[in-house]
Design a protein around this motif. Structure first.
Motif, PDB file in Angstrom:
ATOM      1  N   VAL A  16      47.163  40.592 -17.777  1.00 39.92           N
ATOM      2  CA  VAL A  16      45.944  41.287 -17.367  1.00 39.92           C
ATOM      3  C   VAL A  16      46.173  42.025 -16.051  1.00 39.92           C
ATOM      4  CG1 VAL A  16      43.548  40.963 -16.618  1.00 39.92           C
ATOM      5  CG2 VAL A  16      44.417  39.705 -18.596  1.00 39.92           C
ATOM      6  N   ASN A  17      46.875  41.349 -15.130  1.00 36.79           N
ATOM      7  CA  ASN A  17      47.175  41.968 -13.838  1.00 36.79           C
ATOM      8  C   ASN A  17      48.035  43.217 -14.011  1.00 36.79           C
ATOM      9  OD1 ASN A  17      49.053  41.956 -11.136  1.00 36.79           O
ATOM     10  ND2 ASN A  17      46.989  41.186 -10.716  1.00 36.79           N
ATOM     11  N   TRP A  18      48.976  43.156 -14.930  1.00 38.42           N
ATOM     12  CA  TRP A  18      49.836  44.295 -15.247  1.00 38.42           C
ATOM     13  C   TRP A  18      48.986  45.482 -15.725  1.00 38.42           C
ATOM     14  CZ3 TRP A  18      54.993  43.716 -18.410  1.00 38.42           C
ATOM     15  CH2 TRP A  18      55.486  44.974 -18.740  1.00 38.42           C
ATOM     16  N   LEU A  19      48.131  45.225 -16.720  1.00 42.85           N
ATOM     17  CA  LEU A  19      47.276  46.285 -17.253  1.00 42.85           C
ATOM     18  C   LEU A  19      46.348  46.831 -16.176  1.00 42.85           C
ATOM     19  CD1 LEU A  19      46.275  47.951 -19.646  1.00 42.85           C
ATOM     20  CD2 LEU A  19      44.704  46.072 -20.207  1.00 42.85           C
ATOM     21  N   SER A  20      45.840  45.935 -15.332  1.00 43.54           N
ATOM     22  CA  SER A  20      44.955  46.361 -14.249  1.00 43.54           C
ATOM     23  C   SER A  20      45.671  47.305 -13.300  1.00 43.54           C
ATOM     24  CB  SER A  20      44.463  45.121 -13.486  1.00 43.54           C
ATOM     25  OG  SER A  20      43.805  45.474 -12.298  1.00 43.54           O
ATOM     26  N   LEU A  21      46.916  46.973 -12.944  1.00 38.93           N
ATOM     27  CA  LEU A  21      47.670  47.826 -12.032  1.00 38.93           C
ATOM     28  C   LEU A  21      47.991  49.172 -12.670  1.00 38.93           C
ATOM     29  CD1 LEU A  21      48.930  47.874  -9.195  1.00 38.93           C
ATOM     30  CD2 LEU A  21      51.065  47.067 -10.227  1.00 38.93           C
ATOM     31  N   VAL A  22      48.294  49.178 -13.962  1.00 38.42           N
ATOM     32  CA  VAL A  22      48.577  50.424 -14.670  1.00 38.42           C
ATOM     33  C   VAL A  22      47.371  51.362 -14.593  1.00 38.42           C
ATOM     34  CG1 VAL A  22      48.970  51.439 -16.951  1.00 38.42           C
ATOM     35  CG2 VAL A  22      50.333  49.485 -16.211  1.00 38.42           C
ATOM     36  N   VAL A  23      46.183  50.820 -14.852  1.00 44.88           N
ATOM     37  CA  VAL A  23      44.977  51.644 -14.819  1.00 44.88           C
ATOM     38  C   VAL A  23      44.688  52.115 -13.398  1.00 44.88           C
ATOM     39  CG1 VAL A  23      42.482  51.657 -15.210  1.00 44.88           C
ATOM     40  CG2 VAL A  23      43.994  50.518 -16.845  1.00 44.88           C
TER      41      VAL A  23
ATOM     42  N   VAL B  20      40.614  39.291  -9.510  1.00 48.05           N
ATOM     43  CA  VAL B  20      39.582  38.469 -10.144  1.00 48.05           C
ATOM     44  C   VAL B  20      40.002  38.273 -11.600  1.00 48.05           C
ATOM     45  CG1 VAL B  20      37.148  38.290 -10.750  1.00 48.05           C
ATOM     46  CG2 VAL B  20      37.823  39.396  -8.595  1.00 48.05           C
ATOM     47  N   TYR B  21      40.501  37.081 -11.910  1.00 50.26           N
ATOM     48  CA  TYR B  21      41.047  36.787 -13.237  1.00 50.26           C
ATOM     49  C   TYR B  21      42.107  37.810 -13.649  1.00 50.26           C
ATOM     50  CZ  TYR B  21      37.066  33.635 -13.441  1.00 50.26           C
ATOM     51  OH  TYR B  21      36.146  32.654 -13.153  1.00 50.26           O
ATOM     52  N   GLY B  22      42.920  38.200 -12.683  1.00 49.96           N
ATOM     53  CA  GLY B  22      44.006  39.130 -12.953  1.00 49.96           C
ATOM     54  C   GLY B  22      43.659  40.586 -12.711  1.00 49.96           C
ATOM     55  N   VAL B  23      42.381  40.917 -12.577  1.00 45.04           N
ATOM     56  CA  VAL B  23      41.951  42.302 -12.376  1.00 45.04           C
ATOM     57  C   VAL B  23      41.910  42.595 -10.878  1.00 45.04           C
ATOM     58  CG1 VAL B  23      40.108  43.984 -12.753  1.00 45.04           C
ATOM     59  CG2 VAL B  23      40.590  42.244 -14.487  1.00 45.04           C
TER      60      VAL B  23
END
Length: 502
Positions: free
Chosen positions: A243-250, A458-461
């Motif tokens: 989730v953290n990965w996807l958050s950073l990509v966005v 927050v939960y990876g975001v």
């Protein structure tokens, strides 16, 4: 970057050559176009006449700085395969550009925009929204410039084998950067970017080739070594990390496309066709730059196992020392590589400084402090404040506050809060000025509060995306609640931009 065994006199010679070329370009531009230092558009946007090749390289050199080599390889070393996210978020930046760049360019060219907030002033009217956006952008630019100054000092000290100490290195090249950008503005910056972009591309390619030579000649062998000896770096990450990965990509995909200096390069394109051609070429750069640096980080796991976080920050220098010892060709190329790394750092720093000065000139001084001031005076004020800002950041760079990658992430938390004004504003005519302002303010307050409280996610975001979610909610709900026709919502030209983009 550690002190390089191949540094010293050869490194000083290479850096001197780069400095002379940069100063020569600035002088040539100022002599060839005597008025380049006077008008806002001429100085900050090269008159809006950058061609496809120069635009591509100035986008490339600004997006791929010294942090991509000096900071990303150690991040891959520490994280393993999860740092492939660096390639994905650099690719996502191109998608971020395509969300708004062609449409924005059409309006900007016709209306003569100079700074990013000119769009907000044109689209929404009012003063509070553009001013808040300018402050958020100045925060991001100052943060980004600090990052480049830190990388610049380490890069030059490493290349010269410690002959030129960190602090002297930063001051010396800052003076060079200020001199040529002062003389030639955006045009000088863009032309130096061509040289710096080529040097960086060639350098990282040779670094990878030399690293593979030392590691046995096969990237597959490196992967097998990681799986056998440090399997956690090749394991499937837990859900929170994904989730953290996807958050950073966005966050990076949208945030980096909205860098003020990136938006101004959109304005500076010679034509919409030139802009699209340059962006299409940029789509390949994450693989041939960030992907190569990622592979170098993995090679470091095999060549230098067991480095702690601080030691791993020296990884690129460690590998370069070994590569330089292979033969004369690699020795020469490693010297040129680190000269190119320093040049790439400077190329990003000069773009950031130029954009920071433009916002001070037009959005702060000419708009709020001295309305009606002539453009020559506004440019002079922007230059002066830019020099003062660099002086303050030099004090911070003396004792860098954290790892390079952490500095890189911090600036997006607030910068991304301007996204609804640019992206929603180009597509949704009902988006109104009041909700945009309060959305930006609420999103920035939430994201900044999370950072100050030490809450990284927050939960990876990431906190920046949490703030952006609140920001967007306020924008959408507030605009829907607003009575149609209640007050001016100036959107002329957006329909023209839509037709052009279609």
């Amino acid at each position: 970057m550690n002190e390089l065994t191949f540094g010293g006199a050869p490194g000083i010679a290479v850096l001197t050559a780069y400095a002379v070329i940069m100063l020569g370009i600035g002088f040539w531009v100022s002599r060839r176009r005597p008025g380049v230092r006077d008008g806002l558009k001429s100085y900050y946007l090269a008159g809006g006449h950058l061609g496809a090749v120069v635009l591509f390289f100035t986008l490339y050199a600004s997006q791929y700085s010294g942090n991509n080599v000096v900071g990303y390889a150690p991040a891959a070393y520490r994280s393993g395969f999860t740092w492939w996210q660096s390639v994905t978020f650099m690719t996502a930046i191109i998608g971020g550009y395509l969300l708004f760049a062609p449409r924005l360019y059409t309006v900007a060219k016709r209306e003569g925009f100079v700074t990013p907030t000119d769009w907000m002033r044109y689209r929404f009217g009012g003063a509070r929204g553009p001013l808040l956006a300018a402050l958020l952008m100045l925060w991001a630019l100052a943060n980004f410039l600090l990052e480049q100054l830190v990388a610049m000092g380490h890069g030059i000290a490493g290349l010269t084998g410690g002959t030129v100490p960190y602090q002297a290195a930063v001051i010396g090249f800052v003076v060079v950067m200020l001199a040529y950008s002062w003389m030639g503005g955006m045009r000088a910056v863009a032309f130096t970017d061509v040289m710096q972009g080529i040097a960086l591309l060639v350098g990282v390619t040779v670094l990878l080739a030399g690293g593979l030579w030392l590691a046995g000649g096969s990237l597959g062998g490196v992967v097998d070594h990681i799986i056998a000896n440090e399997p956690e770096k090749a394991a499937v990450p837990p859900v929170r990390d994904s989730v953290n990965w996807l958050s950073l990509v966005v966050m990076v995909g949208i945030g980096a496309a909205l860098y003020p200096h990136a938006v101004q390069r959109i304005y500076a394109a010679d034509s919409e066709r030139t802009l699209k051609r340059s962006l299409s070429r940029m789509a390949w750069m994450p693989l041939v730059t960030t992907g190569v640096v990622f592979a170098v980080g993995l090679i470091g796991i095999r060549l230098f196992p067991g480095l702690d976080d601080t030691e791993s920050e020296q990884l690129v220098g460690l590998i370069a020392n070994e590569v330089a010892g292979i033969n004369v060709f690699f020795y020469v190329m490693m010297i040129l590589l680190f000269g190119g790394v320093v040049a790439a750092i400077v190329s990003t720093a000069d773009s950031v400084l130029l954009s920071l000065s433009s916002i001070i000139s037009k959005d702060v001084y000419a708009r709020h402090i001295a309305p009606g001031a002539d453009e020559k005076k506004a440019v002079a004020v922007g230059k002066g404040v830019g020099v003062a800002a660099v002086a303050v950041l030099l004090v911070l760079a003396w004792n860098p506050p954290t790892l390079l990658v952490n500095i890189f992430v911090l600036k997006f938390e607030l910068l991304i809060q301007v996204a609804p004004a640019f992206i929603l504003g180009l597509y949704w005519k009902r988006l109104a000025e009041g909700p945009v302002f309060w959305g930006m303010a609420a999103g920035a307050a939430l994201a900044g509060g999370l950072v100050l409280a030490g809450v990284e996610d927050v939960y990876g975001v990431h906190g920046g995306l949490v703030g952006l979610a609140l920001n967007t909610l306020v924008c959408v709900v507030g605009s829907l609640m607003r009575r149609p026709g209640a007050g001016p919502v100036p959107v002329p030209g957006v329909r023209d931009a839509e037709r052009s983009a279609d």
